[in-house]
Design a protein around this motif. Structure first.
Motif, PDB file in Angstrom:
ATOM      1  N   ALA A   1      58.062  49.601  33.393  1.00 50.49           N
ATOM      2  CA  ALA A   1      58.642  50.355  34.496  1.00 50.49           C
ATOM      3  C   ALA A   1      58.472  51.859  34.287  1.00 50.49           C
ATOM      4  O   ALA A   1      58.352  52.625  35.251  1.00 50.49           O
ATOM      5  N   MET A   2      58.466  52.279  33.028  1.00 49.10           N
ATOM      6  CA  MET A   2      58.279  53.698  32.737  1.00 49.10           C
ATOM      7  C   MET A   2      56.853  54.139  32.994  1.00 49.10           C
ATOM      8  O   MET A   2      56.596  55.323  33.240  1.00 49.10           O
TER       9      MET A   2
ATOM     10  N   PRO B   1      62.719  55.392  34.615  1.00 48.58           N
ATOM     11  CA  PRO B   1      61.940  54.565  35.541  1.00 48.58           C
ATOM     12  C   PRO B   1      62.437  54.742  36.976  1.00 48.58           C
ATOM     13  O   PRO B   1      63.644  54.662  37.226  1.00 48.58           O
TER      14      PRO B   1
ATOM     15  N   GLY C   1      58.283  52.267  39.971  1.00 52.42           N
ATOM     16  CA  GLY C   1      57.875  51.791  38.659  1.00 52.42           C
ATOM     17  C   GLY C   1      58.511  50.450  38.314  1.00 52.42           C
ATOM     18  O   GLY C   1      57.882  49.577  37.716  1.00 52.42           O
TER      19      GLY C   1
END
Length: 258
Positions: A77-78, A188, A192
């Protein structure tokens, strides 16, 4: 360039962390589990480089229980492109030596130009995995960096020492570890988080990894005893009767604090 970042699920640093008095292992059910902050910072170093250098691939690698997948997915997600998680019940409670060998095999499976890790995790605080990993991989290492510069063919950085600072440079492929002096990781965003659900996430067992590691073999470190932390005792109270300064000085000297 292919950058592999090692991440780890740990008990929340700000929660109540406990050890099992039977096994000596962290009681992970006693608190919320999160992605280790130092691992997030290591990932930020890789992602920042990737942002400025299109075509760079960033992959997160972890050795953790199957239930840790949701936590590790935060790395996707980051901004990481993919993830590789080694899951095997036989690795529960693995010591640093076995952990380093398994992670080295996982990194080799992933393929890499540069491996970035935190200098030490907030649960085990061993601090030797980066060096052991570099030894198993047969590549250069630059550890405990407080600043990092990644260039074509090499990586360099600054390491704080008791005498000041030192500059370290390593030719790629290499392993580096970073300290908390590096910037905080990005948060995030919704895009993302949604994209992370579709990114490659490979889960592999020890057998599937093909690592020459036997978790049942004699460990290289042995836990001899574990006990509960004693309750905090009351401190010494000094009543000022005109001689509080003398009493405080005497206390410091008696306890070798001055």
């Amino acid at each position: 360039m292919k950058i592999v970042v090692l991440v780890k699920e740990v008990p929340d640093t700000y929660g109540d962390r406990k050890l099992s008095l039977e096994t000596g292992l962290a009681d992970r059910a006693a608190s919320e589990r999160v992605l280790d902050e130092i691992g997030e910072r290591a990932l930020e170093v890789a992602l920042s480089y990737a942002d400025a250098n299109p075509g760079t691939e960033v992959q997160v690698v972890s050795m953790a229980a199957e239930a840790s997948a949701a936590t590790i997915r935060k790395g996707l997600a980051m901004g990481a492109a993919s993830a590789l998680q080694v899951v095997d019940e036989g690795l529960a409670g693995a010591d640093l030596g076995i952990t380093a060998r398994v992670l080295a095999a996982a990194v080799q499976r992933a393929g890499f130009d540069l491996v970035i890790t935190g200098n030490l995790s907030t649960d085990g605080s061993g601090g030797v995995i980066p060096a052991m990993l570099a030894e198993h991989l047969g590549v250069a290492q630059a550890t405990a960096l407080s600043a990092v510069t990644i260039a074509e063919g090499e990586v360099s950085g600054t390491r704080a020492t008791d005498a000041g600072t030192a500059q370290a440079t390593a030719t790629l492929p290499a392993v580096i570890s970073i300290t908390e002096a590096l910037p905080d990781a990005r948060f995030p965003n919704f895009k993302g988080i949604m994209a992370a659900k579709k990114k490659p996430f490979e889960t592999v067992s020890l057998q599937g990894l093909g690592a020459d590691v036997d978790p049942a073999s004699a460990p290289q470190s042995i836990l001899t005893a574990v006990s509960e932390k004693p309750p905090r005792g009351a401190g010494v109270k000094i009543t000022d009767e005109g001689d509080a300064g003398e009493k405080l000085a005497a206390y410091l000297i008696e306890n070798r604090l001055a």
